[in-house]
Design a protein around this motif. Structure first.
Motif, PDB file in Angstrom:
ATOM      1  N   VAL A  17       2.023 -12.250 -15.959  1.00 38.53           N
ATOM      2  CA  VAL A  17       2.718 -13.111 -17.343  1.00 38.53           C
ATOM      3  C   VAL A  17       3.316 -12.301 -17.985  1.00 38.53           C
ATOM      4  CG1 VAL A  17       2.814 -14.481 -18.977  1.00 38.53           C
ATOM      5  CG2 VAL A  17       1.338 -15.062 -16.339  1.00 38.53           C
ATOM      6  N   MET A  18       5.019 -11.694 -17.595  1.00 40.43           N
ATOM      7  CA  MET A  18       6.462 -11.415 -18.626  1.00 40.43           C
ATOM      8  C   MET A  18       6.162 -11.872 -19.935  1.00 40.43           C
ATOM      9  SD  MET A  18       9.179  -9.410 -17.135  1.00 40.43           S
ATOM     10  CE  MET A  18       9.084  -8.038 -16.303  1.00 40.43           C
ATOM     11  N   GLY A  19       6.264 -12.016 -20.971  1.00 38.13           N
ATOM     12  CA  GLY A  19       7.045 -12.619 -21.524  1.00 38.13           C
ATOM     13  C   GLY A  19       8.122 -12.239 -22.214  1.00 38.13           C
ATOM     14  N   ILE A  20       9.335 -13.525 -22.363  1.00 36.83           N
ATOM     15  CA  ILE A  20      10.587 -13.044 -22.820  1.00 36.83           C
ATOM     16  C   ILE A  20      10.650 -13.120 -24.633  1.00 36.83           C
ATOM     17  CG2 ILE A  20      12.769 -14.242 -22.542  1.00 36.83           C
ATOM     18  CD1 ILE A  20      11.963 -15.789 -21.042  1.00 36.83           C
ATOM     19  N   LEU A  21      11.624 -11.421 -24.699  1.00 32.31           N
ATOM     20  CA  LEU A  21      12.191 -11.416 -26.166  1.00 32.31           C
ATOM     21  C   LEU A  21      13.282 -11.479 -26.524  1.00 32.31           C
ATOM     22  CD1 LEU A  21      11.070 -10.985 -29.218  1.00 32.31           C
ATOM     23  CD2 LEU A  21      10.202  -8.783 -28.729  1.00 32.31           C
ATOM     24  N   ASN A  22      13.944 -12.383 -26.380  1.00 34.24           N
ATOM     25  CA  ASN A  22      15.400 -12.315 -26.619  1.00 34.24           C
ATOM     26  C   ASN A  22      16.019 -11.390 -28.246  1.00 34.24           C
ATOM     27  OD1 ASN A  22      16.137 -12.469 -24.054  1.00 34.24           O
ATOM     28  ND2 ASN A  22      16.209 -14.678 -24.574  1.00 34.24           N
ATOM     29  N   VAL A  23      16.041 -10.481 -27.923  1.00 36.18           N
ATOM     30  CA  VAL A  23      16.644 -10.484 -29.695  1.00 36.18           C
ATOM     31  C   VAL A  23      18.477 -10.200 -29.583  1.00 36.18           C
ATOM     32  CG1 VAL A  23      16.197  -8.156 -31.883  1.00 36.18           C
ATOM     33  CG2 VAL A  23      14.778  -8.374 -29.770  1.00 36.18           C
ATOM     34  N   THR A  24      18.221 -11.241 -29.713  1.00 38.82           N
ATOM     35  CA  THR A  24      20.095 -11.557 -29.455  1.00 38.82           C
ATOM     36  C   THR A  24      20.275 -12.779 -30.705  1.00 38.82           C
ATOM     37  OG1 THR A  24      19.705 -13.322 -27.455  1.00 38.82           O
ATOM     38  CG2 THR A  24      20.211 -10.557 -27.063  1.00 38.82           C
ATOM     39  N   PRO A  25      22.333 -12.954 -30.827  1.00 32.80           N
ATOM     40  CA  PRO A  25      22.023 -13.984 -31.496  1.00 32.80           C
ATOM     41  C   PRO A  25      22.504 -15.544 -30.675  1.00 32.80           C
ATOM     42  CG  PRO A  25      23.402 -12.843 -31.520  1.00 32.80           C
ATOM     43  CD  PRO A  25      22.677 -11.563 -30.991  1.00 32.80           C
ATOM     44  N   ASP A  26      22.260 -14.829 -29.276  1.00 31.73           N
ATOM     45  CA  ASP A  26      22.871 -15.819 -28.692  1.00 31.73           C
ATOM     46  C   ASP A  26      22.238 -16.817 -27.352  1.00 31.73           C
ATOM     47  OD1 ASP A  26      23.704 -13.381 -27.606  1.00 31.73           O
ATOM     48  OD2 ASP A  26      25.852 -14.045 -27.177  1.00 31.73           O
ATOM     49  N   SER A  27      21.359 -16.038 -26.771  1.00 32.64           N
ATOM     50  CA  SER A  27      21.042 -16.529 -25.668  1.00 32.64           C
ATOM     51  C   SER A  27      20.391 -17.729 -25.992  1.00 32.64           C
ATOM     52  CB  SER A  27      19.338 -16.178 -25.753  1.00 32.64           C
ATOM     53  OG  SER A  27      19.776 -14.526 -25.354  1.00 32.64           O
ATOM     54  N   PHE A  28      20.992 -18.074 -24.396  1.00 29.68           N
ATOM     55  CA  PHE A  28      20.899 -20.039 -24.573  1.00 29.68           C
ATOM     56  C   PHE A  28      19.822 -20.357 -24.623  1.00 29.68           C
ATOM     57  CE2 PHE A  28      18.001 -18.839 -20.741  1.00 29.68           C
ATOM     58  CZ  PHE A  28      17.343 -21.144 -20.188  1.00 29.68           C
ATOM     59  N   ALA A  53       1.081 -10.024 -19.807  1.00 34.50           N
ATOM     60  CA  ALA A  53       0.975  -8.422 -19.470  1.00 34.50           C
ATOM     61  C   ALA A  53       2.074  -7.345 -20.135  1.00 34.50           C
ATOM     62  CB  ALA A  53       0.658  -8.943 -18.090  1.00 34.50           C
ATOM     63  N   ILE A  54       3.039  -7.981 -19.832  1.00 33.56           N
ATOM     64  CA  ILE A  54       4.383  -7.298 -19.925  1.00 33.56           C
ATOM     65  C   ILE A  54       4.955  -7.574 -21.751  1.00 33.56           C
ATOM     66  CG2 ILE A  54       6.754  -6.473 -18.369  1.00 33.56           C
ATOM     67  CD1 ILE A  54       4.870  -6.700 -16.236  1.00 33.56           C
ATOM     68  N   ILE A  55       6.710  -7.409 -21.900  1.00 30.09           N
ATOM     69  CA  ILE A  55       6.837  -7.830 -22.747  1.00 30.09           C
ATOM     70  C   ILE A  55       8.439  -7.853 -22.542  1.00 30.09           C
ATOM     71  CG2 ILE A  55       7.838  -8.069 -25.251  1.00 30.09           C
ATOM     72  CD1 ILE A  55       4.938  -9.632 -24.639  1.00 30.09           C
ATOM     73  N   ASP A  56       9.652  -8.626 -22.104  1.00 29.10           N
ATOM     74  CA  ASP A  56      11.046  -8.075 -21.440  1.00 29.10           C
ATOM     75  C   ASP A  56      11.725  -7.741 -22.836  1.00 29.10           C
ATOM     76  OD1 ASP A  56      12.622  -7.526 -19.641  1.00 29.10           O
ATOM     77  OD2 ASP A  56      12.866  -9.378 -19.750  1.00 29.10           O
ATOM     78  N   VAL A  57      12.242  -7.446 -23.355  1.00 28.38           N
ATOM     79  CA  VAL A  57      13.070  -6.992 -24.422  1.00 28.38           C
ATOM     80  C   VAL A  57      14.326  -7.141 -24.125  1.00 28.38           C
ATOM     81  CG1 VAL A  57      13.684  -5.844 -26.586  1.00 28.38           C
ATOM     82  CG2 VAL A  57      11.103  -5.933 -25.785  1.00 28.38           C
ATOM     83  N   VAL A  82      11.761  -2.408 -29.232  1.00 26.93           N
ATOM     84  CA  VAL A  82      11.071  -1.967 -28.528  1.00 26.93           C
ATOM     85  C   VAL A  82      10.091  -0.637 -28.427  1.00 26.93           C
ATOM     86  CG1 VAL A  82      11.208  -0.062 -25.971  1.00 26.93           C
ATOM     87  CG2 VAL A  82      13.121  -1.920 -26.608  1.00 26.93           C
ATOM     88  N   GLN A  83      10.740   0.324 -29.028  1.00 27.51           N
ATOM     89  CA  GLN A  83       9.353   1.523 -30.047  1.00 27.51           C
ATOM     90  C   GLN A  83       8.137   0.711 -30.477  1.00 27.51           C
ATOM     91  OE1 GLN A  83      11.911   4.788 -32.283  1.00 27.51           O
ATOM     92  NE2 GLN A  83      10.184   5.962 -32.455  1.00 27.51           N
TER      93      GLN A  83
END
Length: 437
Positions: A17-28, A53-57, A82-83
Motif C-alpha cells: 500500500v502506497m499512501g498518497i500525500l499531496n502537498v498542493t493547493p489544487d489536487s482534485f 509501506a510507502i508514502i508518495d509525496v 520528503v526529508q
C-alpha cells in the motif's frame, strides 16, 4: 517478485500500500489540506501506522486541465516533507515529472521516482540511472492540461501494454535493472471512463509483462462513473473495491488516499492458484482433428472451472503440444496453465477438480498414462506441505516443459509458494518438450 527501491526491497507476493500525500493547493480531491509541512509529515506518519509501506509525496497536481508547476515551486512545497519522512527511515516516493525535483528528492533520502510522464524526459532517465531508486512508469496520453480533450485508442489495453513494455525496455537498455521497475496503466490519464474501465478489467495483460503492476484508482473519475459517486471524497469505499479487484487480477502496488479502508479491503484478497490442464485422448474426433478435439476437452473443463464456488479465472495460457513424459508409449498431449483466485481450501478444490476430470471420462489405470483430461494443482499461494492426497507446490512443476512454458507465458519470473523459481531447471533438462500451437 522483489521490487528494489533504493535501500528498500519489497516482496510483491503480498500487495503493497502506497499512501498518497499531496502537498498542493489544487489536487482534485484534497488540494490544500496538507500544504503545511508539519501537517503533511504528521499525515504521512499516520498512514504508515495504518498500514502503508510507502508514502508518495507530490507537489504538482496533474489532474485533468491542470497547469504545470515551476520545478522550484514544486521542490519548495515537498522538500521538508520528503526529508522529514526519509529521516525516519521510511520509504518515500516522489510523484514528479521534473528531473531536477527527482534528483533533489533522492539526495535527501527518497527511494522511488513516480513519473506520470513515463520517463519520457531523457534527463529523468539519467537521474534514475545514477541511483538505485525504484521507478514507477505510468502511461499518459498527452499532457495533464489537454489529456482529456479527446483521447482516442483503437485498442486501449494493447496500446497501453505496448507503451509500458517499450518504456520499461528503454529504461533497462539505459542500465536500470528490471527489478527496479514498476508499471502503472494510468487510469484516467488521457482515457475516458469507459476506456479506463476496459483497461482496469484487463490488468492481467500487463502482468504478463513481468513487472510489478500498480493500481492507482483512488478517487479517480472513472470510479465515480462506474459506481455513480460524484463527490471524490465519497469514492473511498468504491476505490478500495477497485483496488481489491485489481490485485485479484495481479496488481501488487496500491496507491490510495484512504489507507485503512484499502488495507481492510485487501484482507479479502483470495490466494492465487495455478492449475495445469492436459489431454491426450480425444473421445470424439475425426481423423486429423485429434488436436482440436483435445483442445475442446480442455475448454470444456475450463467452462466447469468457471462454475466453481468462490473462484474466478484470471488468465489462461496458450495451448501447447507436448511429448509424453515418464510413460512414453502414448499419444502427444495438449497442455495449458490457468491462473485462478480461489477461496476453496486446497483439498476441497482437489475434490472439485477430480469431479471435472471424471465428468470428461478420466480413467486412472496407468500412472502418467493416457487420459482424456488431467488437472493438476501446480501451486497454491501460501500453502506449502505434503499429504498422501496432495503435495504443494507440485513436486514436478519445474522439470516439466509443458508446464513451465505456459506458466511463464502468463506469469514471467514466477516463483512457487516455497520460493522455487519456476525456470530453475534449464530447458534442455526438462521432460515433455512442448511448443506453442
Amino acid at each position: 517478485m522483489i521490487w528494489h527501491c533504493g535501500r528498500f526491497d519489497f516482496d510483491t507476493a503480498t500487495p503493497l500500500v502506497m499512501g498518497i500525500l499531496n502537498v498542493t493547493p489544487d489536487s482534485f480531491s484534497d488540494g490544500g489540506v496538507y500544504l503545511d509541512a508539519e501537517a503533511a509529515v504528521a499525515h504521512g506518519l499516520e498512514m504508515i501506522e495504518q498500514g502503508a509501506a510507502i508514502i508518495d509525496v507530490g507537489g504538482e497536481s496533474t489532474r485533468p486541465g491542470s497547469d504545470p508547476v515551476d520545478p522550484e515551486e514544486e521542490w519548495r512545497r515537498i522538500a521538508p516533507v520528503v526529508q522529514a519522512l526519509a529521516e525516519r527511515d521510511l520509504c518515500v516516493s516522489v510523484d514528479t515529472r521534473h528531473a531536477e525535483v527527482a534528483q533533489r528528492a533522492l539526495q535527501v533520502g527518497a527511494s522511488i521516482i513516480n513519473d506520470v510522464s513515463g520517463f519520457r524526459d531523457p534527463a529523468m532517465v539519467e537521474v534514475a540511472r545514477h541511483s538505485g531508486c525504484g521507478c514507477v512508469v505510468m502511461h499518459m496520453q498527452g499532457e495533464p492540461k489537454t489529456m482529456q480533450e479527446d483521447p482516442v485508442y483503437q485498442d486501449v489495453v494493447t496500446e497501453v501494454r505496448d507503451y509500458l513494455a517499450e518504456r520499461a525496455a528503454e529504461l533497462e537498455a539505459a542500465g536500470i535493472d528490471r527489478s527496479r521497475i514498476c508499471i502503472d496503466p494510468g487510469p484516467g490519464f488521457g482515457k475516458t471512463p469507459k476506456q479506463t474501465i476496459e483497461l482496469m478489467r484487463n490488468l492481467h495483460e500487463l502482468v504478463r509483462l513481468g513487472y510489478p503492476v500498480m493500481v492507482a484508482a483512488s478517487r479517480k473519475s472513472y470510479v465515480g462513473y462506474a459506481y455513480h459517486v460524484d463527490e471524490p471524497h465519497e469514492r473511498d469505499v468504491a476505490s478500495a473495491a477497485e483496488a481489491l479487484l485489481a490485485c485479484e487480477l495481479g496488481a501488487c502496488v496500491v496507491r490510495t488516499h484512504n489507507v485503512p479502508l484499502t488495507v481492510a479491503a485487501l484482507k479479502d484478497l483470495r490466494p492465487l492458484v495455478l492449475l495445469g490442464l492436459g489431454s491426450n485422448v480425444a473421445l470424439v474426433a475425426e481423423p486429423g482433428e485429434e488436436t482440436e478435439a483435445k483442445i475442446a476437452q480442455i475448454n470444456l473443463a475450463v467452462g466447469q472451472l468457471c462454475a466453481l464456488p468462490d473462484t474466478q479465472i484470471i488468465d489462461m495460457a496458450s495451448f501447447y503440444e507436448s511429448e509424453p513424459a515418464y510413460y512414453e508409449d502414448q499419444d502427444v498431449f495438449v497442455n495449458t496453465v490457468v491462473s485462478l483466485r480461489c477461496g476453496l481450501p486446497p483439498k476441497e478444490l482437489l475434490g472439485y477438480l477430480h469431479g471435472i476430470e471424471n465428468s470428461l471420462g478420466r480413467v486412472r489405470e496407468v500412472e502418467n498414462g493416457p487420459r482424456t483430461l488431467d488437472i493438476d494443482i501446480l501451486d497454491y499461494q501460501m500453502y506449502v506441505g505434503s499429504t498422501p492426497e496432495l503435495t504443494l507446490p507440485h513436486p514436478r512443476v519445474c522439470e516439466r516443459d509443458f508446464v513451465v512454458k505456459p506458466l511463464l507465458e502468463i506469469l514471467p519470473g514466477y516463483e512457487l509458494a516455497d520460493g522455487t523459481p519456476v525456470a530453475s531447471v534449464p530447458e534442455d533438462e526438462r521432460v515433455g518438450k512442448a511448443h506453442r500451437l
